[in-house]
Motif scaffolding. Structure first.
Motif, PDB file in Angstrom:
ATOM      1  N   ASP A 219      16.546  28.400  25.997  1.00  0.00           N
ATOM      2  CA  ASP A 219      16.133  27.682  25.074  1.00  0.00           C
ATOM      3  C   ASP A 219      14.821  26.817  24.986  1.00  0.00           C
ATOM      4  N   TRP A 220      14.090  26.911  26.399  1.00  0.00           N
ATOM      5  CA  TRP A 220      12.713  26.282  26.580  1.00  0.00           C
ATOM      6  C   TRP A 220      11.605  27.357  26.244  1.00  0.00           C
ATOM      7  N   PHE A 221      12.047  28.483  26.812  1.00  0.00           N
ATOM      8  CA  PHE A 221      10.768  29.428  26.773  1.00  0.00           C
ATOM      9  C   PHE A 221      10.704  30.503  25.726  1.00  0.00           C
ATOM     10  N   TYR A 222      12.170  30.585  24.846  1.00  0.00           N
ATOM     11  CA  TYR A 222      12.529  31.657  23.933  1.00  0.00           C
ATOM     12  C   TYR A 222      11.655  31.455  22.628  1.00  0.00           C
ATOM     13  N   PRO A 223      11.157  30.121  22.358  1.00  0.00           N
ATOM     14  CA  PRO A 223      10.300  29.997  20.946  1.00  0.00           C
ATOM     15  C   PRO A 223       9.083  30.672  21.277  1.00  0.00           C
ATOM     16  N   VAL A 224       8.632  30.631  22.506  1.00  0.00           N
ATOM     17  CA  VAL A 224       7.353  31.415  22.698  1.00  0.00           C
ATOM     18  C   VAL A 224       7.373  32.831  22.787  1.00  0.00           C
ATOM     19  N   LEU A 225       8.476  33.100  23.721  1.00  0.00           N
ATOM     20  CA  LEU A 225       8.607  34.735  23.670  1.00  0.00           C
ATOM     21  C   LEU A 225       8.954  35.366  22.389  1.00  0.00           C
ATOM     22  N   GLY A 226       9.475  34.618  21.631  1.00  0.00           N
ATOM     23  CA  GLY A 226      10.008  35.153  20.147  1.00  0.00           C
ATOM     24  C   GLY A 226       8.904  35.220  19.188  1.00  0.00           C
ATOM     25  N   GLY A 227       7.576  34.555  19.485  1.00  0.00           N
ATOM     26  CA  GLY A 227       6.481  34.598  18.525  1.00  0.00           C
ATOM     27  C   GLY A 227       6.230  33.195  17.502  1.00  0.00           C
ATOM     28  N   ALA A 228       7.198  32.344  17.704  1.00  0.00           N
ATOM     29  CA  ALA A 228       7.166  31.285  16.900  1.00  0.00           C
ATOM     30  C   ALA A 228       5.998  30.125  17.435  1.00  0.00           C
ATOM     31  N   LEU A 229       5.965  30.275  18.488  1.00  0.00           N
ATOM     32  CA  LEU A 229       4.941  29.198  19.141  1.00  0.00           C
ATOM     33  C   LEU A 229       3.811  30.072  19.878  1.00  0.00           C
ATOM     34  N   THR A 230       2.736  29.660  19.671  1.00  0.00           N
ATOM     35  CA  THR A 230       1.467  30.714  20.073  1.00  0.00           C
ATOM     36  C   THR A 230       0.346  29.724  20.617  1.00  0.00           C
ATOM     37  N   GLY A 231      -0.786  29.932  21.419  1.00  0.00           N
ATOM     38  CA  GLY A 231      -1.582  29.344  21.750  1.00  0.00           C
ATOM     39  C   GLY A 231      -1.576  28.225  22.688  1.00  0.00           C
ATOM     40  N   ASP A 232      -1.964  26.902  22.106  1.00  0.00           N
ATOM     41  CA  ASP A 232      -1.901  25.711  22.797  1.00  0.00           C
ATOM     42  C   ASP A 232      -0.640  25.232  22.680  1.00  0.00           C
ATOM     43  N   ALA A 233       0.112  25.523  21.411  1.00  0.00           N
ATOM     44  CA  ALA A 233       1.506  24.867  21.317  1.00  0.00           C
ATOM     45  C   ALA A 233       2.595  25.715  22.021  1.00  0.00           C
ATOM     46  N   ALA A 234       2.210  26.959  22.483  1.00  0.00           N
ATOM     47  CA  ALA A 234       3.151  27.622  23.164  1.00  0.00           C
ATOM     48  C   ALA A 234       2.863  26.894  24.619  1.00  0.00           C
ATOM     49  N   TRP A 235       1.603  26.826  25.332  1.00  0.00           N
ATOM     50  CA  TRP A 235       1.305  26.443  26.721  1.00  0.00           C
ATOM     51  C   TRP A 235       1.898  25.026  26.742  1.00  0.00           C
ATOM     52  N   ALA A 236       1.709  24.039  25.609  1.00  0.00           N
ATOM     53  CA  ALA A 236       2.445  22.735  25.845  1.00  0.00           C
ATOM     54  C   ALA A 236       3.884  22.658  26.297  1.00  0.00           C
ATOM     55  N   ARG A 237       4.332  23.693  25.366  1.00  0.00           N
ATOM     56  CA  ARG A 237       5.684  23.950  25.477  1.00  0.00           C
ATOM     57  C   ARG A 237       6.405  24.275  26.962  1.00  0.00           C
ATOM     58  N   LEU A 238       5.576  25.363  27.444  1.00  0.00           N
ATOM     59  CA  LEU A 238       5.947  25.603  28.865  1.00  0.00           C
ATOM     60  C   LEU A 238       5.534  24.856  29.800  1.00  0.00           C
ATOM     61  N   GLU A 239       4.528  24.164  29.753  1.00  0.00           N
ATOM     62  CA  GLU A 239       4.120  23.164  30.638  1.00  0.00           C
ATOM     63  C   GLU A 239       5.082  21.825  30.699  1.00  0.00           C
ATOM     64  N   ALA A 240       5.526  21.600  29.415  1.00  0.00           N
ATOM     65  CA  ALA A 240       6.238  20.310  29.409  1.00  0.00           C
ATOM     66  C   ALA A 240       7.596  20.279  30.269  1.00  0.00           C
ATOM     67  N   ASP A 241       8.241  21.489  30.491  1.00  0.00           N
ATOM     68  CA  ASP A 241       9.595  21.529  31.198  1.00  0.00           C
ATOM     69  C   ASP A 241       9.471  22.364  32.169  1.00  0.00           C
ATOM     70  N   TRP A 242       8.180  22.781  32.844  1.00  0.00           N
ATOM     71  CA  TRP A 242       8.040  23.782  33.865  1.00  0.00           C
ATOM     72  C   TRP A 242       8.913  23.361  35.127  1.00  0.00           C
ATOM     73  N   ALA A 243       8.654  21.977  35.553  1.00  0.00           N
ATOM     74  CA  ALA A 243       9.274  21.559  36.581  1.00  0.00           C
ATOM     75  C   ALA A 243      10.813  21.452  36.448  1.00  0.00           C
ATOM     76  N   ARG A 244      11.109  21.314  35.491  1.00  0.00           N
ATOM     77  CA  ARG A 244      12.853  21.076  35.035  1.00  0.00           C
ATOM     78  C   ARG A 244      13.466  22.592  35.306  1.00  0.00           C
ATOM     79  N   PHE A 245      12.685  23.511  35.144  1.00  0.00           N
ATOM     80  CA  PHE A 245      13.546  24.727  34.924  1.00  0.00           C
ATOM     81  C   PHE A 245      12.935  25.905  36.243  1.00  0.00           C
ATOM     82  N   VAL A 246      11.459  25.660  36.664  1.00  0.00           N
ATOM     83  CA  VAL A 246      11.023  26.469  37.698  1.00  0.00           C
ATOM     84  C   VAL A 246      11.135  25.929  39.080  1.00  0.00           C
ATOM     85  N   TRP A 247      11.806  26.570  39.721  1.00  0.00           N
ATOM     86  CA  TRP A 247      12.076  26.173  41.293  1.00  0.00           C
ATOM     87  C   TRP A 247      10.924  26.906  42.069  1.00  0.00           C
ATOM     88  N   VAL A 248      10.071  26.094  42.478  1.00  0.00           N
ATOM     89  CA  VAL A 248       8.814  26.858  43.323  1.00  0.00           C
ATOM     90  C   VAL A 248       9.358  27.490  44.550  1.00  0.00           C
TER      91      VAL A 248
END
Length: 376
Positions: A219-248
């Motif tokens: 639910d975090w990244f699919y709006p980007v993968l699905g093409g609804a969010l692009t450019g700055d809006a897409a990056w902002a969404r991914l950046e906002a919850d990166w630490a919550r879902f990506v375990w470095v």
């Protein structure tokens, strides 16, 4: 920079998918497991990638993998029901759940369009056009007044009582693919682009219209993968919850409250990051994508298959299933990163712009990515 996967590894994973395919062309979750149209389609797209890559050095073996992908498309065509749908779950040829999942039913359009782009074979597109047309028309019977699409349709035509954000964002991909295929074959997509624009608006602006599944990384990244969010809006969404879902150092969580990293979610995040190509975020997004795909390789077994997931706290593979859709997603991610086939920027292409006439996007060469233009 070395490729994410070598040609030999890609061929090995393609061979795994071909081995797990049934005589009828079905690609279940894993040998003896359940079947649905979405996961089947993800696996057959992996066969397409591996067939094109392997075919560059071994034409005969590459064609065998592409023949397996076409057998997967044949299976979809032969099992499609008169209303354009597929059952939600099938096991050993027996329908377990007769309802149709709208996301599952839409996704074969993506598989057909991907095959056409990767191979340049318009005859395959024409052969399966009726299947795509009927499936998309079935799915759009579930579109609601707010633009969202109900998650399921029962055999009597009744709709599920909610919409899913991940599923709806995925349906956006399918609508884009169906529109693009229609244009390429000389058909008019009719009301499909308008339906997609309404759906894209809901994905962008109406989070309250969807069931609350915020703990799931998709639910975090699919709006980007699905093409609804692009450019700055897409990056902002991914950046906002990166630490919550990506375990470095470990991978991508399936859900934010469990120590479980999964290959499918990781590979799809890679594809979402590659959707930032051509923006000012491209370099950073690609750096992150390459790291995520490298971490997924801990799930690779000795035969080219991928385990579904890994529980970090227990240092354990779980579940003990090597899933075809995980393997397919990894191959698609490798293609997106390294440009292995003419369909490499496949998902990056599938956008419904927020401004301008999005309804006409799949119909004009100026709106098409290079991979799409070069195979017209």
């Amino acid at each position: 920079m070395p490729p994410a996967l070598t040609a030999a590894q890609i061929a090995e994973t393609g061979a795994f998918l071909a081995r797990m395919q049934g005589d009828d062309g079905a690609l279940p979750w894993f040998p003896g497991g359940q079947w649905d149209a979405w996961n089947h389609t993800e696996a057959l797209m992996g066969l397409t990638v591996s067939g094109v890559v392997f075919g560059a050095t071994d034409k005969a073996d590459g064609e065998r993998l592409l023949a397996s992908a076409r057998a997967g498309l044949d299976h979809l065509a032969h099992t499609q029901r008169p209303d354009g749908s597929w059952p939600m779950e099938v096991r050993d040829g027996i329908v377990v759940h007769a309802e149709s999942d709208t996301n599952q039913c839409a996704y074969p359009a993506v598989g057909v369009w991907h095959y056409v782009l990767a191979t340049g074979d318009d005859e395959v597109g024409a052969r399966y056009w009726p299947m795509v047309r009927d499936a998309i028309n079935h799915v759009l019977t579930a579109q609601r007044d707010d633009g969202t699409i109900a998650w399921a349709i029962n055999p009597r035509g009744g709709l599920g009582d909610h919409a899913l954000l991940t599923g709806n964002a995925s349906i956006l991909q399918s609508l884009w693919a169906a529109c693009a295929l229609a244009r390429r074959l000389g058909h008019e997509p009719g009301e499909w682009p308008q339906a997609a624009r309404r759906l894209a608006d809901a994905v962008r602006r109406a989070p309250e219209a969807f069931a609350d599944r915020d703990r799931f990384s998709m639910d975090w990244f699919y709006p980007v993968l699905g093409g609804a969010l692009t450019g700055d809006a897409a990056w902002a969404r991914l950046e906002a919850d990166w630490a919550r879902f990506v375990w470095v150092g470990e991978g991508v969580r399936c859900v934010d409250d469990r120590p479980w990293v999964t290959g499918g979610e990781g590979a799809e995040l890679v594809m979402a990051l590659c959707c930032l190509d051509g923006t000012r975020h491209e370099a950073r997004a690609r750096e992150q994508a390459r790291r995520v795909l490298a971490e997924i390789q801990r799930l690779r077994d000795g035969n080219g298959a991928y385990w579904t997931g890994y529980v970090v706290d227990d240092d354990a593979i779980w579940p003990e299933e090597r899933t075809g859709w995980t393997a397919g997603a990894v191959l698609l991610a490798a293609d997106a990163l390294d440009g292995l086939t003419p369909a490499a920027n496949f998902f990056h292409a599938m956008t419904w712009p927020e401004t301008g006439d999005a309804a006409s996007a799949p119909s004009t060469d100026s709106a098409l990515p290079r991979s799409m233009q070069e195979t017209r």
